[in-house]
Motif scaffolding. Structure first.
Motif, PDB file in Angstrom:
ATOM      1  N   LYS A   1    -111.491 -22.948  20.158  1.00 42.84           N
ATOM      2  CA  LYS A   1    -112.268 -21.912  20.831  1.00 42.84           C
ATOM      3  C   LYS A   1    -111.330 -20.892  21.450  1.00 42.84           C
ATOM      4  O   LYS A   1    -110.393 -21.240  22.160  1.00 42.84           O
ATOM      5  N   SER A   2    -111.590 -19.627  21.135  1.00 44.32           N
ATOM      6  CA  SER A   2    -110.784 -18.523  21.635  1.00 44.32           C
ATOM      7  C   SER A   2    -111.584 -17.243  21.437  1.00 44.32           C
ATOM      8  O   SER A   2    -112.385 -17.139  20.512  1.00 44.32           O
ATOM      9  N   SER A   3    -111.334 -16.258  22.294  1.00 48.00           N
ATOM     10  CA  SER A   3    -112.028 -14.976  22.124  1.00 48.00           C
ATOM     11  C   SER A   3    -111.586 -14.277  20.840  1.00 48.00           C
ATOM     12  O   SER A   3    -112.297 -13.440  20.304  1.00 48.00           O
ATOM     13  N   ALA A   4    -110.407 -14.635  20.315  1.00 49.06           N
ATOM     14  CA  ALA A   4    -109.897 -14.018  19.092  1.00 49.06           C
ATOM     15  C   ALA A   4    -110.306 -14.785  17.830  1.00 49.06           C
ATOM     16  O   ALA A   4    -109.940 -14.404  16.728  1.00 49.06           O
ATOM     17  N   SER A   5    -111.080 -15.867  17.991  1.00 54.32           N
ATOM     18  CA  SER A   5    -111.450 -16.701  16.855  1.00 54.32           C
ATOM     19  C   SER A   5    -112.698 -16.175  16.160  1.00 54.32           C
ATOM     20  O   SER A   5    -113.652 -15.757  16.806  1.00 54.32           O
ATOM     21  N   ASN A   6    -112.681 -16.217  14.846  1.00 51.09           N
ATOM     22  CA  ASN A   6    -113.859 -15.876  14.055  1.00 51.09           C
ATOM     23  C   ASN A   6    -114.559 -17.135  13.543  1.00 51.09           C
ATOM     24  O   ASN A   6    -115.438 -17.041  12.693  1.00 51.09           O
ATOM     25  N   ALA A   7    -114.158 -18.307  14.036  1.00 50.76           N
ATOM     26  CA  ALA A   7    -114.773 -19.565  13.614  1.00 50.76           C
ATOM     27  C   ALA A   7    -116.230 -19.596  14.076  1.00 50.76           C
ATOM     28  O   ALA A   7    -116.575 -19.053  15.119  1.00 50.76           O
ATOM     29  N   ASN A   8    -117.079 -20.248  13.272  1.00 47.19           N
ATOM     30  CA  ASN A   8    -118.457 -20.419  13.718  1.00 47.19           C
ATOM     31  C   ASN A   8    -118.683 -21.804  14.320  1.00 47.19           C
ATOM     32  O   ASN A   8    -119.743 -22.071  14.854  1.00 47.19           O
ATOM     33  N   ILE A   9    -117.687 -22.688  14.246  1.00 49.18           N
ATOM     34  CA  ILE A   9    -117.660 -23.919  15.039  1.00 49.18           C
ATOM     35  C   ILE A   9    -116.381 -23.854  15.858  1.00 49.18           C
ATOM     36  O   ILE A   9    -115.280 -24.001  15.329  1.00 49.18           O
ATOM     37  N   LYS A  10    -116.545 -23.599  17.152  1.00 49.59           N
ATOM     38  CA  LYS A  10    -115.410 -23.425  18.057  1.00 49.59           C
ATOM     39  C   LYS A  10    -115.271 -24.665  18.931  1.00 49.59           C
ATOM     40  O   LYS A  10    -116.164 -24.978  19.717  1.00 49.59           O
ATOM     41  N   ILE A  11    -114.139 -25.358  18.778  1.00 53.12           N
ATOM     42  CA  ILE A  11    -113.892 -26.583  19.529  1.00 53.12           C
ATOM     43  C   ILE A  11    -113.237 -26.224  20.855  1.00 53.12           C
ATOM     44  O   ILE A  11    -112.203 -25.556  20.885  1.00 53.12           O
ATOM     45  N   ASN A  12    -113.851 -26.678  21.933  1.00 55.76           N
ATOM     46  CA  ASN A  12    -113.318 -26.456  23.272  1.00 55.76           C
ATOM     47  C   ASN A  12    -112.210 -27.487  23.509  1.00 55.76           C
ATOM     48  O   ASN A  12    -112.496 -28.673  23.697  1.00 55.76           O
ATOM     49  N   THR A  13    -110.950 -27.042  23.460  1.00 53.38           N
ATOM     50  CA  THR A  13    -109.812 -27.953  23.530  1.00 53.38           C
ATOM     51  C   THR A  13    -108.596 -27.260  24.119  1.00 53.38           C
ATOM     52  O   THR A  13    -108.473 -26.038  24.062  1.00 53.38           O
ATOM     53  N   GLY A  14    -107.691 -28.059  24.634  1.00 63.00           N
ATOM     54  CA  GLY A  14    -106.391 -27.568  25.070  1.00 63.00           C
ATOM     55  C   GLY A  14    -105.327 -27.785  24.007  1.00 63.00           C
ATOM     56  O   GLY A  14    -104.142 -27.523  24.234  1.00 63.00           O
ATOM     57  N   ASP A  15    -105.724 -28.258  22.840  1.00 66.98           N
ATOM     58  CA  ASP A  15    -104.807 -28.554  21.724  1.00 66.98           C
ATOM     59  C   ASP A  15    -104.352 -27.244  21.080  1.00 66.98           C
ATOM     60  O   ASP A  15    -105.053 -26.675  20.253  1.00 66.98           O
ATOM     61  N   ARG A  16    -103.158 -26.776  21.447  1.00 68.03           N
ATOM     62  CA  ARG A  16    -102.623 -25.508  20.932  1.00 68.03           C
ATOM     63  C   ARG A  16    -102.080 -25.628  19.508  1.00 68.03           C
ATOM     64  O   ARG A  16    -101.761 -24.622  18.877  1.00 68.03           O
ATOM     65  N   SER A  17    -101.997 -26.857  18.972  1.00 67.28           N
ATOM     66  CA  SER A  17    -101.540 -26.995  17.589  1.00 67.28           C
ATOM     67  C   SER A  17    -102.697 -26.864  16.595  1.00 67.28           C
ATOM     68  O   SER A  17    -102.487 -26.860  15.393  1.00 67.28           O
ATOM     69  N   MET A  18    -103.913 -26.731  17.129  1.00 69.53           N
ATOM     70  CA  MET A  18    -105.078 -26.465  16.286  1.00 69.53           C
ATOM     71  C   MET A  18    -105.212 -24.952  16.131  1.00 69.53           C
ATOM     72  O   MET A  18    -105.206 -24.220  17.121  1.00 69.53           O
TER      73      MET A  18
END
Length: 171
Positions: free
Chosen positions: A92-109
């Motif tokens: 999940k990020s404001s710059a993401s165009n994903a339609n399933i946004k995972i709320n995570t602190g995992d920066r390697s995703m």
């Protein structure tokens, strides 16, 4: 009567489908004692079945699947239902165009890490196709890295690892 072939020992069986309890999904083979999934028998075009060559067909999956994000120190458990269409899954990020946004602190995703396409098959069930979406850290599918351009069909209980986050696919 329907013809069924045991997928384990290949013995051919005749089963009276009228005597099968409602909701049953399998029964034990009388020869090898392994579970036989209840399936359909293909018929020839003239409407007769050939007892010498019974073809086992897996039951139709009439429901689409779901993706479960397993709980981790930097990620809460999350469940995303999947329906017919294309899903891009990522962080999940404001710059993401994903339609399933995972709320995570995992920066390697990656913000757009994997792609899942859900299509109806010719029998009315659903197939779920997984591919890596050109992510920087790649995708693990059941402990194997997906190659660039590789597409796999998801099965119940498959494990997908994106970054350090584990996803479970279920139907």
């Amino acid at each position: 009567m329907i013809s069924i072939k045991c997928p384990h020992c290949q013995v051919g069986l005749k089963v009276d489908e009228g005597k099968l309890p409602l909701g049953i999904t399998s029964f034990k083979c009388p020869k090898c004692k392994q579970a036989i999934p209840i399936s359909l028998v293909m018929e020839k075009k003239n409407g007769t079945s050939d007892d010498s060559e019974t073809i086992l067909i897996q039951p139709v999956k009439e429901t689409s699947g779901r993706l479960t994000v397993l709980s981790a120190p930097d990620t809460d458990e999350q469940v995303f239902p999947l329906h017919e269409g294309v899903f891009v899954v990522g962080r999940k990020s404001s710059a993401s165009n994903a339609n399933i946004k995972i709320n995570t602190g995992d920066r390697s995703m990656s913000r757009e890490h994997i792609r899942i396409e859900v299509k109806k098959d010719e029998r009315g069930g659903y197939k779920h196709y997984l591919s890596d979406n050109n992510s920087k850290n790649h995708t693990l599918y059941n402990s194997n890295y997906l190659d660039e351009g590789e597409v796999v069909v998801l099965n119940d209980n498959d494990e997908i690892i994106i970054g350090h986050t584990i996803l479970r696919f279920n139907v």
